[in-house]
Design an enzyme around this catalytic site. Structure first.
Site, PDB file in Angstrom:
ATOM      1  N   GLY A  15       0.794  -1.226   0.000  1.00 45.16           N
ATOM      2  CA  GLY A  15       0.000   0.000   0.000  1.00 45.16           C
ATOM      3  C   GLY A  15       0.824   1.273   0.000  1.00 45.16           C
ATOM      4  O   GLY A  15       0.337   2.331   0.392  1.00 45.16           O
ATOM      5  N   SER A  16       2.078   1.191  -0.483  1.00 47.19           N
ATOM      6  CA  SER A  16       2.864   2.435  -0.522  1.00 47.19           C
ATOM      7  C   SER A  16       2.286   3.403  -1.550  1.00 47.19           C
ATOM      8  O   SER A  16       2.360   4.623  -1.360  1.00 47.19           O
ATOM      9  CB  SER A  16       4.342   2.150  -0.792  1.00 47.19           C
ATOM     10  OG  SER A  16       4.541   1.699  -2.109  1.00 47.19           O
ATOM     11  N   ARG A  66     -14.237 -16.437 -10.120  1.00 49.29           N
ATOM     12  CA  ARG A  66     -13.728 -15.079 -10.314  1.00 49.29           C
ATOM     13  C   ARG A  66     -14.868 -14.092 -10.555  1.00 49.29           C
ATOM     14  O   ARG A  66     -14.845 -12.959 -10.054  1.00 49.29           O
ATOM     15  CB  ARG A  66     -12.735 -15.056 -11.485  1.00 49.29           C
ATOM     16  CG  ARG A  66     -11.893 -13.787 -11.564  1.00 49.29           C
ATOM     17  CD  ARG A  66     -10.937 -13.832 -12.755  1.00 49.29           C
ATOM     18  NE  ARG A  66      -9.836 -14.751 -12.572  1.00 49.29           N
ATOM     19  CZ  ARG A  66      -8.601 -14.395 -12.175  1.00 49.29           C
ATOM     20  NH1 ARG A  66      -8.325 -13.132 -11.920  1.00 49.29           N
ATOM     21  NH2 ARG A  66      -7.653 -15.291 -12.048  1.00 49.29           N
ATOM     22  N   MET A  91      -3.376  -7.448  -7.503  1.00 51.89           N
ATOM     23  CA  MET A  91      -2.682  -8.532  -8.194  1.00 51.89           C
ATOM     24  C   MET A  91      -3.590  -9.565  -8.859  1.00 51.89           C
ATOM     25  O   MET A  91      -3.128 -10.626  -9.257  1.00 51.89           O
ATOM     26  CB  MET A  91      -1.723  -9.230  -7.220  1.00 51.89           C
ATOM     27  CG  MET A  91      -0.601  -8.331  -6.716  1.00 51.89           C
ATOM     28  SD  MET A  91       0.326  -7.485  -8.029  1.00 51.89           S
ATOM     29  CE  MET A  91       1.164  -8.885  -8.753  1.00 51.89           C
ATOM     30  N   HIS A 110       1.454   0.261 -13.461  1.00 49.29           N
ATOM     31  CA  HIS A 110       2.171  -0.968 -13.785  1.00 49.29           C
ATOM     32  C   HIS A 110       3.670  -0.692 -13.743  1.00 49.29           C
ATOM     33  O   HIS A 110       4.131   0.293 -14.310  1.00 49.29           O
ATOM     34  CB  HIS A 110       1.762  -1.459 -15.178  1.00 49.29           C
ATOM     35  CG  HIS A 110       2.503  -2.687 -15.595  1.00 49.29           C
ATOM     36  ND1 HIS A 110       2.199  -3.926 -15.078  1.00 49.29           N
ATOM     37  CD2 HIS A 110       3.552  -2.872 -16.431  1.00 49.29           C
ATOM     38  CE1 HIS A 110       3.027  -4.826 -15.593  1.00 49.29           C
ATOM     39  NE2 HIS A 110       3.855  -4.213 -16.407  1.00 49.29           N
ATOM     40  N   THR A 142      -8.353  -1.873 -19.454  1.00 50.36           N
ATOM     41  CA  THR A 142      -9.287  -2.496 -20.398  1.00 50.36           C
ATOM     42  C   THR A 142      -9.177  -4.006 -20.208  1.00 50.36           C
ATOM     43  O   THR A 142      -8.456  -4.477 -19.332  1.00 50.36           O
ATOM     44  CB  THR A 142      -8.927  -2.138 -21.854  1.00 50.36           C
ATOM     45  OG1 THR A 142      -7.674  -2.743 -22.171  1.00 50.36           O
ATOM     46  CG2 THR A 142      -8.848  -0.638 -22.056  1.00 50.36           C
ATOM     47  N   ASP A 146      -2.769  -5.011 -19.003  1.00 50.24           N
ATOM     48  CA  ASP A 146      -1.708  -4.001 -19.104  1.00 50.24           C
ATOM     49  C   ASP A 146      -1.646  -3.389 -20.505  1.00 50.24           C
ATOM     50  O   ASP A 146      -0.612  -2.850 -20.908  1.00 50.24           O
ATOM     51  CB  ASP A 146      -0.334  -4.580 -18.708  1.00 50.24           C
ATOM     52  CG  ASP A 146      -0.301  -5.008 -17.252  1.00 50.24           C
ATOM     53  OD1 ASP A 146      -0.955  -4.348 -16.423  1.00 50.24           O
ATOM     54  OD2 ASP A 146       0.370  -6.013 -16.947  1.00 50.24           O
TER      55      ASP A 146
HETATM   56  N1  NHR Z   1      -7.443  -6.454 -15.075  1.00 53.04           N
HETATM   57  C1  NHR Z   1      -7.692  -6.150 -16.355  1.00 53.04           C
HETATM   58  N2  NHR Z   1      -8.835  -6.590 -16.884  1.00 53.04           N
HETATM   59  N3  NHR Z   1      -6.867  -5.415 -17.119  1.00 53.04           N
HETATM   60  C2  NHR Z   1      -5.705  -4.980 -16.594  1.00 53.04           C
HETATM   61  O1  NHR Z   1      -4.902  -4.257 -17.353  1.00 53.04           O
HETATM   62  C3  NHR Z   1      -5.369  -5.276 -15.246  1.00 53.04           C
HETATM   63  C4  NHR Z   1      -6.295  -6.033 -14.508  1.00 53.04           C
HETATM   64  C5  NHR Z   1      -6.019  -6.384 -13.180  1.00 53.04           C
HETATM   65  C6  NHR Z   1      -4.832  -6.001 -12.607  1.00 53.04           C
HETATM   66  C7  NHR Z   1      -2.574  -4.980 -12.735  1.00 53.04           C
HETATM   67  C8  NHR Z   1      -1.516  -5.806 -13.460  1.00 53.04           C
HETATM   68  C9  NHR Z   1      -0.154  -5.171 -13.369  1.00 53.04           C
HETATM   69  O2  NHR Z   1      -0.065  -3.953 -13.289  1.00 53.04           O
HETATM   70  C10 NHR Z   1      -3.898  -5.276 -13.343  1.00 53.04           C
HETATM   71  C11 NHR Z   1      -4.164  -4.895 -14.650  1.00 53.04           C
HETATM   72  C12 NHR Z   1      -2.164  -9.188 -11.911  1.00 53.04           C
HETATM   73  C13 NHR Z   1      -1.740 -10.066 -12.907  1.00 53.04           C
HETATM   74  C14 NHR Z   1      -1.867 -11.559 -12.754  1.00 53.04           C
HETATM   75  O3  NHR Z   1      -1.401 -12.318 -13.582  1.00 53.04           O
HETATM   76  C15 NHR Z   1      -1.227  -9.506 -14.074  1.00 53.04           C
HETATM   77  C16 NHR Z   1      -1.153  -8.133 -14.221  1.00 53.04           C
HETATM   78  C17 NHR Z   1      -1.584  -7.272 -13.222  1.00 53.04           C
HETATM   79  C18 NHR Z   1      -2.084  -7.818 -12.060  1.00 53.04           C
HETATM   80  N4  NHR Z   1      -2.528 -12.060 -11.677  1.00 53.04           N
HETATM   81  C19 NHR Z   1      -2.774 -13.460 -11.403  1.00 53.04           C
HETATM   82  C20 NHR Z   1      -4.271 -13.816 -11.648  1.00 53.04           C
HETATM   83  O4  NHR Z   1      -4.538 -14.985 -11.982  1.00 53.04           O
HETATM   84  C21 NHR Z   1      -2.514 -13.791  -9.949  1.00 53.04           C
HETATM   85  C22 NHR Z   1      -1.094 -13.496  -9.560  1.00 53.04           C
HETATM   86  C23 NHR Z   1      -0.881 -13.533  -8.040  1.00 53.04           C
HETATM   87  O5  NHR Z   1      -1.864 -13.657  -7.282  1.00 53.04           O
HETATM   88  O6  NHR Z   1       0.275 -13.400  -7.641  1.00 53.04           O
HETATM   89  O7  NHR Z   1      -5.150 -12.942 -11.498  1.00 53.04           O
HETATM   90  O8  NHR Z   1       0.873  -5.888 -13.461  1.00 53.04           O
HETATM   91  C1  GAR Z   2       3.759  -1.319  -7.276  1.00 57.87           C
HETATM   92  O1  GAR Z   2       5.113  -1.272  -7.617  1.00 57.87           O
HETATM   93  C2  GAR Z   2       2.915  -1.544  -8.504  1.00 57.87           C
HETATM   94  O2  GAR Z   2       3.441  -0.973  -9.667  1.00 57.87           O
HETATM   95  C3  GAR Z   2       2.931  -3.023  -8.602  1.00 57.87           C
HETATM   96  O3  GAR Z   2       2.865  -3.491  -7.282  1.00 57.87           O
HETATM   97  C4  GAR Z   2       3.476  -2.548  -6.417  1.00 57.87           C
HETATM   98  C5  GAR Z   2       2.549  -2.264  -5.282  1.00 57.87           C
HETATM   99  O4  GAR Z   2       3.234  -1.610  -4.245  1.00 57.87           O
HETATM  100  N1  GAR Z   2       1.817  -3.512  -9.344  1.00 57.87           N
HETATM  101  C6  GAR Z   2       1.822  -4.701  -9.905  1.00 57.87           C
HETATM  102  O5  GAR Z   2       2.796  -5.416  -9.935  1.00 57.87           O
HETATM  103  C7  GAR Z   2       0.504  -5.097 -10.487  1.00 57.87           C
HETATM  104  N2  GAR Z   2       0.611  -6.428 -10.981  1.00 57.87           N
HETATM  105  P1  GAR Z   2       2.428  -0.978  -3.040  1.00 57.87           P
HETATM  106  O6  GAR Z   2       1.482  -2.021  -2.492  1.00 57.87           O
HETATM  107  O7  GAR Z   2       3.465  -0.606  -2.057  1.00 57.87           O
HETATM  108  O8  GAR Z   2       1.697   0.217  -3.565  1.00 57.87           O
END
Ligand code: NHR
Ligand code: GAR
Length: 224
Positions: A15-16, A66, A91, A110, A142, A146
């Site tokens: 949560g930074s 989900r 995440m 991201h 969307t 990403d």
């Molecule tokens: N959802 C959508 N529809 N579109 C995006 O662009 C999203 C999103 C949800 C989260 C953040 C993203 C990042 O910035 C984000 C963007 C999670 C995963 C992932 O693979 C990938 C990208 C991002 C966040 N998650 C796994 C899953 O099955 C679980 C991974 C884990 O729990 O460690 O959801 O990077």
């Molecule tokens: C941040 O660096 C953000 O870019 C990344 O997680 C960190 C969260 O830090 N996001 C992802 O990797 C999304 N998949 P925080 O909890 O300290 O804000």
């Protein structure tokens, strides 16, 4: 003064970024109405409570799939009546109905210079590739992971001897300047999503705005 934009924050971790957004809210024209997490143990929930911000956890295991989890998440968010929903280290991939519900008012930060390195483990991948620079991107969310229209980026150098830890710390420092700036633009009505594109000040963004580091302590960033 005009009313403040109500913002909901989704997070899974420390949560930074929430903290940086909350600290900048009084001067940014927005107000964080609540924090929602998929992880009850997320440190970001406690940080929110310490600031007097409503914080809720909705563990995915409590829902059959989900879609059901995302529906519960949406109900919790809707109760906050946000004008903007921001992912701050959330995440879990969000399902299409969730994304459609908040289309145009859903942002993510991201940890890479998109379109490079969508997905997970970006810092490790940057180090393995030997890239000279790295950074973070704020984009509209969307259904393309990403892949939504990028809004702004902050760049940092990759230094000799960097590890995932040192590099991610440098990127996070940049994130903490970048995200409040972009949320401030949205709150000011300068930023919008239309026809699948990001618009800033009435113009389509052909490329993300680059946030320049004018001041390592924060505060004095300006968009180029
Ligand atoms: N959802 C959508 N529809 N579109 C995006 O662009 C999203 C999103 C949800 C989260 C953040 C993203 C990042 O910035 C984000 C963007 C999670 C995963 C992932 O693979 C990938 C990208 C991002 C966040 N998650 C796994 C899953 O099955 C679980 C991974 C884990 O729990 O460690 O959801 O990077
Ligand atoms: C941040 O660096 C953000 O870019 C990344 O997680 C960190 C969260 O830090 N996001 C992802 O990797 C999304 N998949 P925080 O909890 O300290 O804000």
């Amino acid at each position: 003064m005009a009313s403040r934009l109500p913002v909901a924050v989704l997070l899974s971790g420390r949560g930074s970024n929430f903290e940086a957004l909350a600290a900048a809210a009084p001067t940014g024209g927005y107000e964080i109405r609540g924090v929602v997490s998929d992880r009850p143990a997320a440190a970001g929930l406690e940080r929110a409570r310490e600031r007097g911000v409503a914080a809720h956890a909705l563990p995915p295991g409590h829902y059959p799939d989900r879609a059901a989890h995302d529906a519960a998440l949406a109900a919790r968010i809707d109760a906050l009546e946000p004008g903007l929903v921001v992912l701050a280290g959330y995440m879990r991939i969000l399902s299409p109905p969730f994304v459609a519900r908040y289309a145009g008012r859903l942002l993510n930060i991201h940890p890479s210079l998109l379109p490079k390195y969508p997905g997970l483990h970006t810092h490790r991948r940057v180090l393995e590739a030997g890239d000279p620079e790295h950074g973070a991107t704020v984009h509209f969310v969307t259904d393309q992971l990403d892949g939504g229209p990028p809004i702004a980026q902050a760049r940092v150098p990759v230094l000799a001897g960097d590890t995932v830890e040192t590099l991610s710390a440098r990127v996070q420092g940049a994130e903490h300047r970048l995200y409040p700036a972009v949320v401030g633009w949205f709150a000011a009505g300068r930023l919008a999503w239309r026809d699948g594109c990001a618009w800033l000040d009435g113009r389509v963004l052909q490329a993300p705005v680059q946030l320049e580091d004018t001041d390592e302590s924060g505060g004095a960033d300006r968009a180029s």
